[in-house]
Write a protein that holds these residues in place. Structure first.
Motif, PDB file in Angstrom:
ATOM      1  N   UNK A 553      50.646  63.577  42.053  1.00 48.97           N
ATOM      2  CA  UNK A 553      51.094  62.222  42.345  1.00 48.97           C
ATOM      3  C   UNK A 553      50.731  61.278  41.200  1.00 48.97           C
ATOM      4  N   UNK A 554      49.564  61.488  40.585  1.00 51.23           N
ATOM      5  CA  UNK A 554      49.149  60.675  39.433  1.00 51.23           C
ATOM      6  C   UNK A 554      50.123  60.867  38.265  1.00 51.23           C
ATOM      7  N   UNK A 555      50.514  62.106  38.036  1.00 49.44           N
ATOM      8  CA  UNK A 555      51.450  62.391  36.941  1.00 49.44           C
ATOM      9  C   UNK A 555      52.791  61.718  37.165  1.00 49.44           C
ATOM     10  N   UNK A 556      53.283  61.745  38.420  1.00 53.83           N
ATOM     11  CA  UNK A 556      54.557  61.090  38.713  1.00 53.83           C
ATOM     12  C   UNK A 556      54.519  59.598  38.409  1.00 53.83           C
ATOM     13  N   UNK A 557      53.422  58.953  38.791  1.00 58.00           N
ATOM     14  CA  UNK A 557      53.347  57.495  38.680  1.00 58.00           C
ATOM     15  C   UNK A 557      53.025  57.038  37.266  1.00 58.00           C
ATOM     16  N   UNK A 561      56.175  58.332  35.017  1.00 56.38           N
ATOM     17  CA  UNK A 561      56.666  56.999  35.416  1.00 56.38           C
ATOM     18  C   UNK A 561      57.937  57.101  36.245  1.00 56.38           C
ATOM     19  N   UNK A 562      57.947  58.091  37.135  1.00 56.21           N
ATOM     20  CA  UNK A 562      59.095  58.311  38.025  1.00 56.21           C
ATOM     21  C   UNK A 562      58.824  57.571  39.337  1.00 56.21           C
ATOM     22  N   UNK A 563      59.101  56.288  39.326  1.00 55.65           N
ATOM     23  CA  UNK A 563      58.792  55.467  40.504  1.00 55.65           C
ATOM     24  C   UNK A 563      59.622  55.855  41.722  1.00 55.65           C
ATOM     25  N   UNK A 564      60.827  56.357  41.506  1.00 54.51           N
ATOM     26  CA  UNK A 564      61.682  56.724  42.644  1.00 54.51           C
ATOM     27  C   UNK A 564      61.078  57.889  43.417  1.00 54.51           C
ATOM     28  N   UNK A 565      60.706  58.951  42.689  1.00 52.01           N
ATOM     29  CA  UNK A 565      60.102  60.111  43.373  1.00 52.01           C
ATOM     30  C   UNK A 565      58.760  59.736  43.972  1.00 52.01           C
ATOM     31  N   UNK A 566      57.972  58.963  43.237  1.00 49.93           N
ATOM     32  CA  UNK A 566      56.664  58.536  43.747  1.00 49.93           C
ATOM     33  C   UNK A 566      56.832  57.734  45.040  1.00 49.93           C
ATOM     34  N   UNK A 567      57.720  56.749  45.010  1.00 48.56           N
ATOM     35  CA  UNK A 567      57.945  55.943  46.198  1.00 48.56           C
ATOM     36  C   UNK A 567      58.530  56.737  47.345  1.00 48.56           C
ATOM     37  N   UNK A 568      59.371  57.736  47.019  1.00 50.65           N
ATOM     38  CA  UNK A 568      59.964  58.563  48.069  1.00 50.65           C
ATOM     39  C   UNK A 568      58.908  59.367  48.817  1.00 50.65           C
ATOM     40  N   UNK A 569      57.917  59.898  48.097  1.00 48.64           N
ATOM     41  CA  UNK A 569      56.835  60.658  48.754  1.00 48.64           C
ATOM     42  C   UNK A 569      56.041  59.752  49.682  1.00 48.64           C
TER      43      UNK A 569
END
Length: 624
Positions: A553-557, A561-569
């Motif tokens: 999750x840290x890597x995504x954010x 910087x994939x805010x869409x996938x991070x926010x989707x989770x």
């Protein structure tokens, strides 16, 4: 009835004689000791008196009345030890000759009597003199028959020939004599014990105001049934940790004795040994059959129901169920394993046994495989700890030993009982009650009841289960950077920061490294139909909620910087009902006390079980 006591026995014992097996009289008995019952006796040889300590394994002689004031006893095994600049006789074994007798002679303390200046020889003249003295005393009371118990005549005590006539001796280099564990006291200058290692603790590391350190301990058992704990610190650990093996017999000397810390030491001994740089530990290569491999004092499960909380005891039973091992987060933030199984015996009761740490993977895994294959093994538990949280249960500690199908008479009897009638016999659990449709030890509450009923305000934390949904998750600080280094068998997990050279630095370990670990520290709101509250979820429960690791999750954010996938989770976990196992405890934040609620376990709602639970609640409502 009078009896001839062994002449000059007290003086001879003080001079070092240990073979005479004299007849003496008990003039007084006094119970002493706060942590352990011990009896102090006043012994007489009709002329002199001396205090003596009774070994704890002989306490029942006094309690049963076999030894009392006036008793004439024969000392079978004994030694004389200096205690606070005076000598004390330690009685290790004795036989009662006459249970009750009038006082013989006119005895005085050895330092007061004239015989203190005489040489303690068991020769004929002294024997004859003493008999005349005793006969004169008896003649004052006609009608009393004098019964003679001739003492074993021994030559005068002499030091070993190797240490005689060598001129002035500045230091006593003679080997210390082996004494029973029960005779140990901190005032002895030189001693040695021969005993078997019955338990060996793990190597533990600690950190306090004086710095880092390490410690381990092991328990000893000798041929007389005496037990004592031995503890080593720091450099002494390096000398002896690998050398000490469970089940082996060792000769140990030159250690120091200190009062046992009863919060951590459950053995029936008021002292424990601390090994030092000069201490000697020698392996005895020849097996000593006189020393048992283990000593048990089994309690029926029905008696555990009345046992004190945190008491240590031995129990044996048939394993009737084994639960899977689950990860648990300890108070110190470290993760460990827990496994629960159930024991049953012939007392009509069953009890939960909780295995912690390595016990789950060693004995716990083996027991689970045996149960799954249709077997019901007998399990002996040495040194289990009683817990009274919602019923009585037993838990393992570092000193616990688990023996599967041991070759013991109690185990064979239990096996015959279970295979005959015990398997189908009903039993009542003394442990946690089962809520229909729920798990064991489950206290179901609503969110509003946590505050209304004052949970977390007592000295101990409260544990409740709440069915609720997550309504909000903080995403700015959902994890922290943690130290990946191992301290012993555990990961450090302390927060780390970037140093000037872009490496990660841990202040606790005082080391730098390229990669760090990422651990969850989730702050979330949960709500049900009664209200909402903030909770904190650490590593394991965070993964259960979000379904991925903190590093992912840290890597995504921050890296992708994939805010869409991070926010989707994050959004996918909102407004879904879970069963939250919560720990509630009041803690200090600055000068303010706040109730902290920590998520210990997260489970998806099993609607079938939940339906049965709700039907059970409905059935308890009073009918109009």
């Amino acid at each position: 009835m009078a009896v001839n006591l062994t002449p000059n026995a007290i003086a001879a014992i003080e001079s070092g004689d240990v073979n005479a097996k004299p007849l003496v009289q008990v003039l007084d008995i006094k119970l002493i000791g706060s942590t352990q019952e011990r009896y102090r006796l006043l012994l007489s040889d009709a002329v002199s008196t001396q205090h003596a300590m009774l070994a704890t394994q002989l306490n029942d002689r006094v309690k049963s009345g076999r030894v009392r004031k006036g008793s004439v006893v024969q000392l079978v095994e004994y030694i004389c030890s200096p205690v606070q600049n005076r000598k004390i006789i330690v009685v290790l074994n004795m036989e009662t000759i006459i249970p009750d007798c009038e006082i013989i002679g006119n005895p005085k303390s050895l330092v007061e009597s004239d015989s203190a200046a005489q040489k303690p020889l068991f020769n004929g003249n002294l024997v004859q003199s003493a008999r005349v003295s005793n006969n004169n005393f008896s003649a004052q009371k006609p009608g009393h028959n004098v019964q003679n118990f001739p003492p074993t005549v021994q030559p005068p005590y002499k030091p070993p020939p190797n240490y005689k006539n060598h001129g002035p001796i500045l230091k006593n280099d003679a080997p210390a004599r082996i004494i029973p564990i029960a005779a140990l006291n901190p005032y002895q200058g030189r001693w040695a014990i021969k005993a078997r290692v019955t338990a060996k603790g793990d190597l533990r590391r600690y950190n306090n105001a004086r710095g880092d350190g390490k410690v381990f301990s092991f328990d000893l058992l000798d041929s007389d049934g005496g037990e004592i704990r031995v503890t080593c610190f720091n450099a002494v650990v390096d000398r002896f940790y690998d050398a000490i093996e469970l089940g082996k017999v060792y000769m140990i000397s030159k250690g120091s004795l200190k009062p046992a810390q009863k919060n951590y030491n459950h053995l029936k001994n008021e002292w424990e040994i601390f090994l030092e740089a000069t201490s000697m530990v020698e392996l005895c290569p020849d097996e000593d059959g006189s020393i048992p491999r283990q000593q048990f004092s089994f309690r029926p499960i029905s008696e555990i129901e009345n046992a004190e909380n945190n008491s240590i005891l031995d129990v044996i039973g048939v394993v009737i169920s084994v639960n899977p091992s689950v990860p648990i987060l300890r108070k110190n933030g470290m993760e460990t394993q827990r496994r629960i199984l159930n024991l049953k015996d012939g007392s009509g009761r069953s009890v939960e046994l909780t295995l912690w740490g390595e016990f789950c993977n060693r004995e716990g895994q083996k027991l689970e495989e045996m149960i799954n294959s249709g077997g019901f093994p007998v399990l002996a538990v040495k040194s289990g700890k009683v817990n009274d949280f919602s019923g009585k249960s037993i838990g393992t500690i570092s000193a616990t030993q688990l023996l599967i199908n041991p070759d013991l008479p109690e185990a064979h009897g239990l096996r015959n009982w279970f295979d005959g009638v015990g398997k189908s016999a009903s039993s009542v659990s003394i442990s946690r009650e089962i809520i229909l449709g729920g798990s064991k030890n489950e206290i179901r509450k609503t969110v509003s009841q946590i505050k209304d009923e004052g949970f977390g305000r007592s000295d101990k934390p409260d544990w409740v289960t709440v069915k609720a949904a997550i309504s909000f998750i903080k995403t700015d600080t959902f994890c922290y950077t943690a130290c990946p280094l191992m301290i012993g068998d555990r990961q450090c997990n302390k927060k780390v920061t970037r140093s000037g050279n872009a490496r990660w630095q841990c202040d606790r370990c005082n080391q730098e490294f390229e990669e760090c670990d990422y651990r969850y520290l989730l702050q979330a709101q949960i709500q049900d139909h009664t209200g909402l509250t903030w909770v904190t979820a650490f590593q394991e429960s965070g993964e259960e909620i979000l379904g991925c690791s903190a590093k992912e999750l840290y890597s995504l954010k921050y890296e992708d910087q994939d805010d869409d996938r991070f926010g989707g989770i994050i959004r996918s976990r909102l407004f879904i009902q879970y069963l939250f196992r919560l720990k509630i405890k009041e803690e200090m934040y600055g000068d303010e006390q706040r109730v902290k609620i920590t998520v210990v376990k997260v489970d998806n709602v099993n609607y079938s079980s939940e339906g049965r639970y709700m039907l059970d609640l409905i059935s308890k409502f009073p009918r109009q």
